[in-house]
Design a protein around this motif. Structure first.
Motif, mmCIF file in Angstrom:
data_model
loop_
_atom_site.group_PDB
_atom_site.id
_atom_site.type_symbol
_atom_site.label_atom_id
_atom_site.label_comp_id
_atom_site.label_asym_id
_atom_site.label_seq_id
_atom_site.Cartn_x
_atom_site.Cartn_y
_atom_site.Cartn_z
ATOM 1 N N GLY A 137 8.590 -2.763 1.902
ATOM 2 C CA GLY A 137 7.204 -2.851 1.437
ATOM 3 C C GLY A 137 6.714 -1.536 0.862
ATOM 4 N N TRP A 138 7.087 -0.414 1.512
ATOM 5 C CA TRP A 138 6.669 0.912 1.014
ATOM 6 C C TRP A 138 7.289 1.201 -0.345
ATOM 7 C CZ3 TRP A 138 9.515 5.505 0.242
ATOM 8 C CH2 TRP A 138 8.741 6.649 0.022
ATOM 9 N N VAL A 139 8.598 0.920 -0.475
ATOM 10 C CA VAL A 139 9.274 1.124 -1.763
ATOM 11 C C VAL A 139 8.631 0.247 -2.838
ATOM 12 C CG1 VAL A 139 11.469 0.816 -3.005
ATOM 13 C CG2 VAL A 139 11.450 1.840 -0.733
ATOM 14 N N SER A 140 8.289 -0.969 -2.452
ATOM 15 C CA SER A 140 7.668 -1.883 -3.413
ATOM 16 C C SER A 140 6.321 -1.353 -3.885
ATOM 17 C CB SER A 140 7.478 -3.263 -2.777
ATOM 18 O OG SER A 140 8.722 -3.803 -2.391
ATOM 19 N N ARG A 141 5.543 -0.817 -2.942
ATOM 20 C CA ARG A 141 4.227 -0.297 -3.321
ATOM 21 C C ARG A 141 4.350 0.909 -4.257
ATOM 22 N NH1 ARG A 141 3.147 -1.616 2.077
ATOM 23 N NH2 ARG A 141 3.535 0.543 2.761
ATOM 24 N N ILE A 142 5.319 1.787 -3.994
ATOM 25 C CA ILE A 142 5.544 2.942 -4.869
ATOM 26 C C ILE A 142 5.977 2.470 -6.252
ATOM 27 C CG2 ILE A 142 6.965 5.011 -5.247
ATOM 28 C CD1 ILE A 142 4.860 5.347 -3.063
ATOM 29 N N SER A 143 6.896 1.517 -6.272
ATOM 30 C CA SER A 143 7.385 1.000 -7.565
ATOM 31 C C SER A 143 6.261 0.348 -8.351
ATOM 32 C CB SER A 143 8.518 -0.002 -7.340
ATOM 33 O OG SER A 143 9.579 0.601 -6.647
ATOM 34 N N ALA A 144 5.343 -0.279 -7.662
ATOM 35 C CA ALA A 144 4.249 -0.977 -8.335
ATOM 36 C C ALA A 144 3.344 -0.025 -9.109
ATOM 37 C CB ALA A 144 3.435 -1.770 -7.310
ATOM 38 N N LEU A 145 3.296 1.250 -8.680
ATOM 39 C CA LEU A 145 2.468 2.235 -9.374
ATOM 40 C C LEU A 145 2.929 2.451 -10.816
ATOM 41 C CD1 LEU A 145 2.044 4.894 -6.516
ATOM 42 C CD2 LEU A 145 0.389 3.158 -7.250
ATOM 43 N N PHE A 146 4.235 2.217 -11.040
ATOM 44 C CA PHE A 146 4.794 2.456 -12.375
ATOM 45 C C PHE A 146 4.917 1.173 -13.195
ATOM 46 C CE2 PHE A 146 6.429 5.682 -9.499
ATOM 47 C CZ PHE A 146 6.053 6.848 -10.151
ATOM 48 N N GLN A 147 4.480 0.078 -12.673
ATOM 49 C CA GLN A 147 4.584 -1.206 -13.363
ATOM 50 C C GLN A 147 3.183 -1.679 -13.769
ATOM 51 O OE1 GLN A 147 7.614 -2.455 -14.071
ATOM 52 N NE2 GLN A 147 8.470 -0.655 -13.039
ATOM 53 N N THR A 148 2.571 -0.930 -14.783
ATOM 54 C CA THR A 148 1.186 -1.227 -15.183
ATOM 55 C C THR A 148 1.103 -2.175 -16.376
ATOM 56 O OG1 THR A 148 1.128 0.658 -16.686
ATOM 57 C CG2 THR A 148 0.466 1.041 -14.369
#
Length: 673
Positions: free
Chosen positions: A637-648
């Protein structure tokens, strides 16, 4: 397979067939069909045992394999029989006592809804014990050993709707697992160092084992083997400190109390050590260990019988004490005396248990002796047979118990083994204690004023347990004006048939069993263990022994115990109450059974609960659930949240990210160059 080998097979298989029929088809064949098929199976086993006994008397023995199960790593796992003097004696005792218990059960369990199930269990119990005593190898011995433990679990918890019954059978099962762990270690050492599980092959290597030490610890190998085997016997034969299960086993119905405590489960350990005499004789250290444990059990468990008010628990503590006497005999190399006492004890102890059950029937399931008194007028057969059983138990001259118990005391007196002085003190004082608690029970139950039909406030019923209450019956004791009654013939007939050997069998069998050739080639003695040889030199026949016994110290100690019980409970009943008040701390110690149960509850059960809590909280919840399962999910979940920051979804942001990435890579490679 010869005709005689087929007869050997018939002995255990006949009760097994009865158990299967009553257990699987009990509803089909009904209550009468269940008791007929199981009693017939045990009767056939007894008749076959008589024929085999006569064959062994004629000099014919057998030691062979009937079925090979498998071979693995040089070890052969097989089913086989060893038919000799020791085996046939045990076969006769087990089948006869079991037959009496089966007949008695018809009357005792007549109103119980689990009637067919009970008959199936006791017949299966008989099969298990027969497989144990007839075995010629350690695999089959262990099978029978565990089978009697399993069926005893089912029988002790027969009234499974009562929490106390479930507690008692779990306690018996777990305590016996402690002893069985030691027993299995002993068998494992034998298999590892001899490469065989066959008795004869192992015994042939006994001298070789005596000269060896264990590889890792350096301990004498044979001593380690014998002590491990005896730890198994301590569990099955209820020796201190593994005795705590046996008094609570009174939660089972009275017939199974008689079967477990008289001729089967509790004597398995005594039989096993006697069978292993070629090994034990080569280790004085192991014999001294056996001697001290037995002596401690004989005396200190007898003390507990003095303060019991439950009629069955008095007899239960008596069993513990008498098993201690047998163990003492094993410790001084008087194996034949131990087995002789095993035989005599089987008859009079079964008689006392079944007599207690008859009293319980007459008292409408009240077991508290303080609510009895004067029953001899109402239950004459139960009274007289119980008197004979009590006289046999205390070792009154000419009774069966006299010959076996006095032989043990004389063997201890002649021994020079380490611990024999302590053992002699224990068994001598134990004679007085045994006579006191036996006749305390006898006088309270059968003589004095009638105390039944009144509310004495004694219906807490045997301390902690409601031992004999069937699941459908909530009334205990006789109502005001109600009188006890003699039990039906199906209950009193076994009492009469057990009373006969309780009186006579010692007189007729002491000479061949202890001083003749009956156990020649079966039980072995070392040259430096002279106890039985001294006894043989001083034996001049059963009559002379009994007449001499009247002049001996054990006789006067026993008579002193009887007289003290009579004075305390018939003449001056206020004296025991005064003693209890004066020695309150001692009474509290005895009432709490030396705090063995409390110690086990705090140390072992409490330790197990603490360990379980640590493993549950730290291992299950913390490590497995918290870190491995939930932790990995949180990491994803943490990795997913970090990755989501770059998927705008913005093109300029992706281009900027690519430029930054190229810059970082070029910087990294240029620095390395």
């Amino acid at each position: 397979m010869t005709d005689m080998q087929k007869l050997y097979l018939l002995v255990p298989l006949a009760p097994l067939f009865g158990a299967i029929m009553a257990g699987l088809f009990g509803k089909t064949i009904g209550r009468a069909g269940s008791h007929i098929v199981t009693i017939l199976g045990v009767a056939v086993a007894f008749a076959a045992s008589v024929v085999i006994f006569q064959d062994v008397q004629a000099g014919n023995t057998f030691n062979g394999t009937l079925y090979t199960w498998m071979q693995a790593g040089g070890l052969t796992f097989e089913v086989g029989f060893q038919i000799d003097a020791l085996t046939v004696m045990m076969m006769l005792v087990v089948t006869f006592v079991s037959l009496m218990v089966h007949i008695y059960t018809i009357g005792y369990m007549s109103e119980d809804p689990g009637y067919q199930r009970f008959f199936s269990y006791i017949s299966l119990f008989t099969f298990s014990m027969l497989m144990l005593v007839m075995s010629n190898n350690f695999l089959q011995l262990f099978f029978g050993w565990e089978a009697v433990g399993l069926v005893s679990y089912l029988l002790i918890g027969f009234w499974y709707e009562r929490p106390t019954a479930i507690y008692a059978n779990l306690k018996a099962f777990l305590v016996n697992r402690v002893g069985d762990f030691g027993f299995l270690l002993g068998i494992g050492l034998i298999a590892a160092y001899t490469g065989s599980l066959n008795y004869a092959e192992v015994f042939a290597k006994a001298n070789e084992l005596a000269g060896m030490n264990m590889d890792v610890t350096g301990w004498p190998l044979l001593t380690a083997i014998c002590i491990c085997l005896f730890i198994g016997a301590m569990g099955k034969s209820a020796q201190v400190p593994l005795h705590v299960w046996l008094p609570d086993s009174m939660e089972g119905p009275t017939p199974i109390s008689a079967l477990i405590h008289a001729a089967t489960m509790v004597t398995a350990g005594i039989f096993m050590v006697a069978r292993m005499s070629p090994l034990f004789e080569l280790s004085d250290t192991a014999l001294s260990f056996v001697l001290v444990i037995g002596a401690t059990t004989a005396l200190f468990m007898g003390f507990l019988g003095i303060i019991q008010n439950d009629i069955k628990r008095v007899v239960a503590y008596s069993t513990l004490s008498q098993l201690g006497y047998m163990t003492v005999a094993l410790g001084v190399s008087a194996y034949s005396a131990a087995v002789f006492h095993l035989m005599t004890h089987a008859f009079f102890k079964a008689l006392l248990f079944l007599g207690a059950g008859s009293v319980i029937i007459g008292m409408h399931h009240d077991q508290d002796m303080r609510n009895m008194g004067g029953l001899w007028k109402y239950m004459p057969i139960t009274w007289f047979t119980s008197l004979l059983g009590s006289l046999a138990l205390i070792g009154f001259p000419f009774f069966a118990g006299f010959y076996s118990k006095d032989s043990i005391i004389e063997a201890v007196h002649a021994s020079t083994l380490a611990g024999s002085g302590y053992a002699l003190f224990c068994v001598m004082l134990g004679v007085f204690v045994t006579a006191f608690y036996s006749f305390r029970m006898y006088f309270l139950v059968f003589h004095g004023k009638e105390r039944f039909g009144h509310d004495h406030g004694h219906h807490e019923h045997h301390g902690d347990h409601d031992d004999e209450e069937p699941a459908t019956d909530h009334h205990h004791g006789l109502a005001p004006g109600q009188k006890p009654h003699e039990s039906p013939l199906v209950v009193t007939l076994p009492l009469i048939l057990l009373a006969i050997p309780s009186v006579l069998i010692g007189f007729f069998t002491i000479e061949p069993m202890l001083f003749g050739d009956w156990f020649k080639g079966v039980i072995f003695f070392s040259e430096h263990h002279e106890g039985m040889k001294e006894l043989a030199e001083n034996f001049h026949g059963p009559v002379a022994m009994a007449l001499h016994g009247i002049q001996s110290l054990p006789f006067w100690l026993a008579m002193g115990g009887v007289a003290t019980a009579w004075f305390f409970y018939m003449i001056k009943p206020e004296i025991p109450a005064a003693i209890q008040r004066t020695f309150k701390p001692l009474y509290t110690l005895l009432d709490n059974k030396y705090y063995f149960d409390r110690f086990n509850e705090i140390v072992f059960a409490g330790g197990a609960r603490l360990l379980g809590k640590i493993l549950w909280k730290g291992g299950d919840q913390g490590l497995i659930d918290g870190l491995m399962i939930n932790g990995s999910a949180r990491l994803v979940g943490w990795v997913s949240r970090i990755s989501a920051l770059f998927q705008t979804g913005h093109l300029y942001q992706y281009a900027f990210t690519m430029i930054i990435g190229v810059f970082v890579l070029l910087t990294f490679w240029l620095n390395r160059a």
